[in-house]
Scaffold this motif. Structure first.
Motif, PDB file in Angstrom:
ATOM      1  N   VAL A 152      32.071  45.239  27.231  1.00  8.95           N
ATOM      2  CA  VAL A 152      31.604  44.824  28.553  1.00  8.95           C
ATOM      3  C   VAL A 152      32.714  44.067  29.281  1.00  8.95           C
ATOM      4  O   VAL A 152      33.298  43.131  28.736  1.00  8.95           O
ATOM      5  CB  VAL A 152      30.365  43.897  28.427  1.00  8.95           C
ATOM      6  CG1 VAL A 152      29.906  43.420  29.806  1.00  8.95           C
ATOM      7  CG2 VAL A 152      29.242  44.593  27.676  1.00  8.95           C
ATOM      8  N   ASP A 153      32.987  44.491  30.506  1.00 13.27           N
ATOM      9  CA  ASP A 153      33.910  43.764  31.380  1.00 13.27           C
ATOM     10  C   ASP A 153      33.503  44.085  32.810  1.00 13.27           C
ATOM     11  O   ASP A 153      32.926  45.138  33.071  1.00 13.27           O
ATOM     12  CB  ASP A 153      35.364  44.162  31.126  1.00 13.27           C
ATOM     13  CG  ASP A 153      36.338  43.054  31.519  1.00 13.27           C
ATOM     14  OD1 ASP A 153      37.015  42.512  30.633  1.00 13.27           O
ATOM     15  OD2 ASP A 153      36.408  42.720  32.723  1.00 13.27           O
ATOM     16  N   ARG A 154      33.798  43.189  33.733  1.00 12.48           N
ATOM     17  CA  ARG A 154      33.401  43.406  35.131  1.00 12.48           C
ATOM     18  C   ARG A 154      34.550  43.890  36.001  1.00 12.48           C
ATOM     19  O   ARG A 154      34.332  44.342  37.131  1.00 12.48           O
ATOM     20  CB  ARG A 154      32.782  42.151  35.726  1.00 12.48           C
ATOM     21  CG  ARG A 154      33.720  40.998  35.850  1.00 12.48           C
ATOM     22  CD  ARG A 154      33.036  39.790  36.497  1.00 12.48           C
ATOM     23  NE  ARG A 154      33.955  38.678  36.611  1.00 12.48           N
ATOM     24  CZ  ARG A 154      34.825  38.518  37.590  1.00 12.48           C
ATOM     25  NH1 ARG A 154      34.905  39.395  38.560  1.00 12.48           N
ATOM     26  NH2 ARG A 154      35.627  37.479  37.611  1.00 12.48           N
ATOM     27  N   GLN A 155      35.774  43.838  35.502  1.00  5.63           N
ATOM     28  CA  GLN A 155      36.938  44.216  36.305  1.00  5.63           C
ATOM     29  C   GLN A 155      37.226  45.713  36.205  1.00  5.63           C
ATOM     30  O   GLN A 155      37.299  46.270  35.105  1.00  5.63           O
ATOM     31  CB  GLN A 155      38.182  43.477  35.818  1.00  5.63           C
ATOM     32  CG  GLN A 155      38.202  42.016  36.114  1.00  5.63           C
ATOM     33  CD  GLN A 155      39.512  41.427  35.655  1.00  5.63           C
ATOM     34  OE1 GLN A 155      40.567  42.052  35.773  1.00  5.63           O
ATOM     35  NE2 GLN A 155      39.449  40.226  35.113  1.00  5.63           N
ATOM     36  N   TYR A 156      37.446  46.330  37.347  1.00  2.00           N
ATOM     37  CA  TYR A 156      37.756  47.757  37.378  1.00  2.00           C
ATOM     38  C   TYR A 156      39.002  48.077  36.551  1.00  2.00           C
ATOM     39  O   TYR A 156      39.014  49.030  35.767  1.00  2.00           O
ATOM     40  CB  TYR A 156      37.936  48.238  38.828  1.00  2.00           C
ATOM     41  CG  TYR A 156      38.403  49.669  38.889  1.00  2.00           C
ATOM     42  CD1 TYR A 156      37.517  50.711  38.649  1.00  2.00           C
ATOM     43  CD2 TYR A 156      39.732  49.970  39.152  1.00  2.00           C
ATOM     44  CE1 TYR A 156      37.952  52.026  38.677  1.00  2.00           C
ATOM     45  CE2 TYR A 156      40.171  51.281  39.182  1.00  2.00           C
ATOM     46  CZ  TYR A 156      39.273  52.301  38.946  1.00  2.00           C
ATOM     47  OH  TYR A 156      39.710  53.606  38.960  1.00  2.00           O
ATOM     48  N   ALA A 157      40.068  47.274  36.705  1.00  2.80           N
ATOM     49  CA  ALA A 157      41.320  47.541  35.972  1.00  2.80           C
ATOM     50  C   ALA A 157      41.099  47.466  34.470  1.00  2.80           C
ATOM     51  O   ALA A 157      41.663  48.262  33.713  1.00  2.80           O
ATOM     52  CB  ALA A 157      42.407  46.558  36.398  1.00  2.80           C
ATOM     53  N   ALA A 158      40.268  46.528  34.023  1.00  4.32           N
ATOM     54  CA  ALA A 158      39.975  46.406  32.594  1.00  4.32           C
ATOM     55  C   ALA A 158      39.198  47.627  32.103  1.00  4.32           C
ATOM     56  O   ALA A 158      39.516  48.189  31.050  1.00  4.32           O
ATOM     57  CB  ALA A 158      39.196  45.133  32.309  1.00  4.32           C
ATOM     58  N   ILE A 159      38.194  48.060  32.846  1.00  3.42           N
ATOM     59  CA  ILE A 159      37.383  49.217  32.445  1.00  3.42           C
ATOM     60  C   ILE A 159      38.265  50.457  32.343  1.00  3.42           C
ATOM     61  O   ILE A 159      38.162  51.235  31.389  1.00  3.42           O
ATOM     62  CB  ILE A 159      36.217  49.441  33.437  1.00  3.42           C
ATOM     63  CG1 ILE A 159      35.231  48.274  33.369  1.00  3.42           C
ATOM     64  CG2 ILE A 159      35.516  50.772  33.172  1.00  3.42           C
ATOM     65  CD1 ILE A 159      34.537  48.055  32.042  1.00  3.42           C
TER      66      ILE A 159
END
Length: 188
Positions: A70-77
């Protein structure tokens, strides 16, 4: 940054572009997993604030059946999906782009439980104690489940954290790692 041990050992992972994500150093990650086990015989892992996905990938590499990242950042996803493709076993992973607290509520509503929860929140935005309490109140942890938390040194943990047994606390420069186990009194 690489996978330290297990089925994906030696796999080089991609870092998230920019400075929004702080990946866990390989040396610290190896120490964290050595404190946890270091290998697993199945189970479900949850990697909150997943960043690169390295902790979830390491957990599956070491024997967890599945990891939810789970992550909220687009770059991380985007980086997580790239790194999962490198494992050639994407079926062992679920990726969710959303805030951690929303994900916790969603898992609770679905009755989902985990054997291992790992979280490495941004040091400036830590809500660790509230989230640890939420894991207990929402019954997110299976009996005997463990929680691994990496935080900055500015987080002060109380001597006792309700619902947990402290297994280990270790410091690494500007970071500290806490390993907890769900206490028996909460095993319904």
């Amino acid at each position: 940054m690489r996978v330290i041990s297990g089925a994906f050992r030696g796999l080089r992972l991609t870092a998230v572009a920019g400075n929004q994500t702080r990946p866990t150093a390989d040396k610290v990650k190896e120490s964290m997993f050595n404190m946890l086990g270091p290998y697993f015989d199945g189970g479900q892992a949850l990697d909150l604030y997943a960043g690169t996905g390295a902790l979830g990938i390491e957990a599956v590499s070491r024997g967890m059946v599945h990891a939810t990242l789970v992550d909220r950042q687009y770059a991380a996803i985007k980086t997580i999906k790239t790194n999962l493709a490198l494992t050639k076993q994407p079926e062992h992973f679920t990726v969710l782009k959303q805030p951690v607290n929303k994900a916790i509520r969603q898992f609770a509503e679905a009755g989902q439980q985990f054997d291992l929860i790992m979280m490495d929140p941004p040091y400036a935005q830590q809500q660790v104690l509230a989230q640890l309490a939420a894991f207990i109140s929402t019954n997110l942890l299976r009996p005997g489940a463990r929680v691994l938390v990496e935080t900055g040194m500015d987080v002060t943990y109380p001597d006792e954290i309700p619902g947990y047994i402290k297994l280990r606390r270790q410091t690494y420069g500007v970071a500290q790692v806490l390993i907890l186990e769900r206490s028996e009194e909460n095993n319904d």
